[in-house]
Design a protein around this motif. Sequence first.
Motif, mmCIF file in Angstrom:
data_model
loop_
_atom_site.group_PDB
_atom_site.id
_atom_site.type_symbol
_atom_site.label_atom_id
_atom_site.label_comp_id
_atom_site.label_asym_id
_atom_site.label_seq_id
_atom_site.Cartn_x
_atom_site.Cartn_y
_atom_site.Cartn_z
ATOM 1 N N PHE A 156 0.866 -1.179 0.000
ATOM 2 C CA PHE A 156 0.000 0.000 0.000
ATOM 3 C C PHE A 156 0.901 1.227 0.000
ATOM 4 O O PHE A 156 1.862 1.280 0.762
ATOM 5 C CB PHE A 156 -0.848 0.064 1.272
ATOM 6 N N THR A 157 0.585 2.203 -0.827
ATOM 7 C CA THR A 157 1.270 3.488 -0.733
ATOM 8 C C THR A 157 0.219 4.578 -0.590
ATOM 9 O O THR A 157 -0.918 4.440 -1.048
ATOM 10 C CB THR A 157 2.161 3.792 -1.954
ATOM 11 N N ALA A 158 0.623 5.661 0.050
ATOM 12 C CA ALA A 158 -0.259 6.813 0.231
ATOM 13 C C ALA A 158 0.525 8.072 -0.095
ATOM 14 O O ALA A 158 1.730 8.142 0.168
ATOM 15 C CB ALA A 158 -0.778 6.876 1.666
ATOM 16 N N THR A 159 -0.157 9.036 -0.654
ATOM 17 C CA THR A 159 0.492 10.309 -0.941
ATOM 18 C C THR A 159 0.827 11.000 0.388
ATOM 19 O O THR A 159 0.195 10.729 1.416
ATOM 20 C CB THR A 159 -0.398 11.205 -1.822
ATOM 21 N N PRO A 160 1.822 11.883 0.391
ATOM 22 C CA PRO A 160 2.295 12.505 1.639
ATOM 23 C C PRO A 160 1.255 13.349 2.376
ATOM 24 O O PRO A 160 1.446 13.683 3.540
ATOM 25 C CB PRO A 160 3.461 13.386 1.184
ATOM 26 N N ASP A 161 0.142 13.672 1.728
ATOM 27 C CA ASP A 161 -0.891 14.479 2.374
ATOM 28 C C ASP A 161 -1.885 13.641 3.178
ATOM 29 O O ASP A 161 -2.820 14.176 3.767
ATOM 30 C CB ASP A 161 -1.624 15.345 1.353
ATOM 31 N N LEU A 162 -1.692 12.330 3.234
ATOM 32 C CA LEU A 162 -2.566 11.455 4.021
ATOM 33 C C LEU A 162 -1.854 11.080 5.323
ATOM 34 O O LEU A 162 -0.799 10.452 5.301
ATOM 35 C CB LEU A 162 -2.938 10.199 3.222
ATOM 36 N N HIS A 163 -2.446 11.482 6.441
ATOM 37 C CA HIS A 163 -1.829 11.304 7.761
ATOM 38 C C HIS A 163 -2.732 10.620 8.768
ATOM 39 O O HIS A 163 -2.277 10.278 9.852
ATOM 40 C CB HIS A 163 -1.432 12.663 8.361
ATOM 41 N N SER A 164 -4.010 10.442 8.470
ATOM 42 C CA SER A 164 -4.979 10.013 9.475
ATOM 43 C C SER A 164 -4.853 8.556 9.897
ATOM 44 O O SER A 164 -5.242 8.205 11.011
ATOM 45 C CB SER A 164 -6.399 10.282 8.986
ATOM 46 N N ASP A 165 -4.326 7.700 9.024
ATOM 47 C CA ASP A 165 -4.253 6.280 9.349
ATOM 48 C C ASP A 165 -3.357 5.567 8.350
ATOM 49 O O ASP A 165 -3.012 6.131 7.308
ATOM 50 C CB ASP A 165 -5.655 5.654 9.302
ATOM 51 N N PHE A 166 -3.015 4.332 8.668
ATOM 52 C CA PHE A 166 -2.313 3.497 7.709
ATOM 53 C C PHE A 166 -3.346 2.991 6.700
ATOM 54 O O PHE A 166 -4.456 2.637 7.089
ATOM 55 C CB PHE A 166 -1.656 2.298 8.402
ATOM 56 N N PRO A 167 -3.003 2.897 5.425
ATOM 57 C CA PRO A 167 -3.999 2.473 4.443
ATOM 58 C C PRO A 167 -4.248 0.968 4.383
ATOM 59 O O PRO A 167 -5.147 0.525 3.675
ATOM 60 C CB PRO A 167 -3.415 2.968 3.118
ATOM 61 N N ALA A 168 -3.518 0.170 5.132
ATOM 62 C CA ALA A 168 -3.672 -1.283 5.056
ATOM 63 C C ALA A 168 -4.960 -1.733 5.756
ATOM 64 O O ALA A 168 -4.940 -2.253 6.863
ATOM 65 C CB ALA A 168 -2.456 -1.976 5.658
#
Length: 119
Positions: free
Chosen positions: A47-59
């Motif tokens: 899973f990857t997330a853009t740097p603007d996502l901070h609320s949780d891990f996407p897994a």
Amino acid sequence: MAVRAVRGAVQLERDEAGHMEEQVGALLTAVLERNGLTADDLISIWFTATPDLHSDFPAAARKLGIVDVPLICAQELDIEGAMPRVVRILAHIESDTPRADINHVYLGAAAALRKDIAQ
């Protein structure tokens, strides 16, 4: 049985843990359904997330009952002009489906990321 890779992505409307869980769950469900897969066919998921996502891990896979598959999260490169709030996946699977027939899943606005392979 061959090892294949399935890609996918979804753009979140907002950086909120519940919303991320819902949207990533929808992405994983679509990947499984569109490729006729079950959790037993999964080898691992990146899973990857853009740097603007901070609320949780996407897994979010654990909440879908995918409990014995290795999962890892990483951050996407911070590229100027890149689509914001995107979670991407790269799932490794066991499948007899020819590589050309794998259905990569890009939901909502994320379909613009890979018009060449988005289903």
